[in-house]
Design an enzyme around this catalytic site. Structure first.
Site, mmCIF file in Angstrom:
data_model
loop_
_atom_site.group_PDB
_atom_site.id
_atom_site.type_symbol
_atom_site.label_atom_id
_atom_site.label_comp_id
_atom_site.label_asym_id
_atom_site.label_seq_id
_atom_site.Cartn_x
_atom_site.Cartn_y
_atom_site.Cartn_z
ATOM 1 N N CYS A 157 56.242 10.046 89.828
ATOM 2 C CA CYS A 157 55.201 9.925 88.798
ATOM 3 C C CYS A 157 55.542 8.763 87.861
ATOM 4 O O CYS A 157 56.428 8.882 87.010
ATOM 5 C CB CYS A 157 55.097 11.248 88.040
ATOM 6 N N CYS A 207 55.455 9.385 84.161
ATOM 7 C CA CYS A 207 56.599 10.204 83.735
ATOM 8 C C CYS A 207 57.789 9.324 83.391
ATOM 9 O O CYS A 207 58.498 9.563 82.403
ATOM 10 C CB CYS A 207 57.001 11.175 84.848
#
Length: 260
Positions: A33, A36
């Site tokens: 991700c 993230c």
């Protein structure tokens, strides 16, 4: 995604103990991700700015599915805020430092009281009654299909769901005659909730549910949803081999009326 300077990694095994006391912020993330990863410096800054007042933890989603499911994390990154073991706030998507700081300041306020019931995303609003009524009516129509139908709950912001939807798309390409319906949970939350209540199948995304004449024939979530699994279920249902609700074992249509 933890460091010696502030944040600390947590797992399913010690999650409850780590959030049991005080105010704790948990950053739920995954290595694949990209947002993230960009959020990591923000978490470090929060840990420093709120040292001795807030503990900042990180939870890797793919290795800690139990906690992800328990707290209904549907998109990454998601930040969960606990106070003395109770989930009191949540925020999905990579946000600016100030957004999380304002959230923590509110929770740290001595007069803060968490609203009863499920914790909503910051900035969400109640669903109008007419939207709930329309969603309930559509849910009833979907599950009443005379033929085995596939309902696919999809999160457009989750990489896992995007990957699993390719399996769903492969299935629909091979079986264009099977009734199907994609429910994009970000845009169709009332319908997703109505299906959960009507079918008594706990919501997850990605999730596939096969229904016929008001009954759940089969359901599965995450990587257990494959083109092969869906084909097996539909084939068995057509042969009369499935009876009653199946357990979680172990895609393109557009939103709207069931297709097929």
């Amino acid at each position: 995604m933890s460091s010696d300077t502030g944040t600390m990694a947590v797992t399913d095994a010690d999650f409850a103990r780590q959030v049991a006391a005080g105010v704790v912020l948990v950053d739920v993330w995954a290595a694949w991700c990209v947002p993230c990863l960009t959020l990591a410096p923000v978490m470090e800054r929060l840990a420093g700015a709120y040292r001795d007042r807030v503990r900042v933890l990180t939870l890797e989603a793919d290795s800690n599915v139990e906690t992800v499911v328990r707290y209904d994390v549907r998109a990454l990154p998601t930040v969960l805020v606990f106070r003395d073991g109770a989930l009191v706030a949540r925020q999905s998507g990579a946000q600016a430092f100030g957004t999380y700081a304002a959230l923590l300041d509110r929770v740290l306020d001595p007069g803060f009281e968490s609203a009863p019931g499920p914790v909503a995303e910051a900035g969400t609003h109640p669903v109008p009654a007419n939207a709930r009524d329309a969603a309930w009516a559509e849910a009833q129509a979907l599950v009443a299909s005379d033929r085995p139908a596939v309902l696919f709950k999809h999160s457009a912001t989750c990489s896992i769901s995007i990957a699993v939807k390719r399996e769903y798309d492969a299935f629909t390409a091979e079986h264009p005659d099977v009734p199907t319906r994609v429910i994009t949970v970000q845009n169709e939350r009332p319908l997703s909730n109505a299906l959960e209540e009507l079918l008594r199948v706990r919501h997850e995304s990605p999730q596939a549910i096969v229904v016929q004449r008001g009954e759940v024939l089969w359901h599965a979530s995450h990587r257990r949803v494959t083109a092969a699994a869906l084909t097996d279920v539909i084939t068995s249902a057509g042969a009369g081999a499935i009876s009653g609700a199946g357990s979680d074992t172990g895609s393109g249509t557009t939103p709207g009326a069931i297709s097929g």
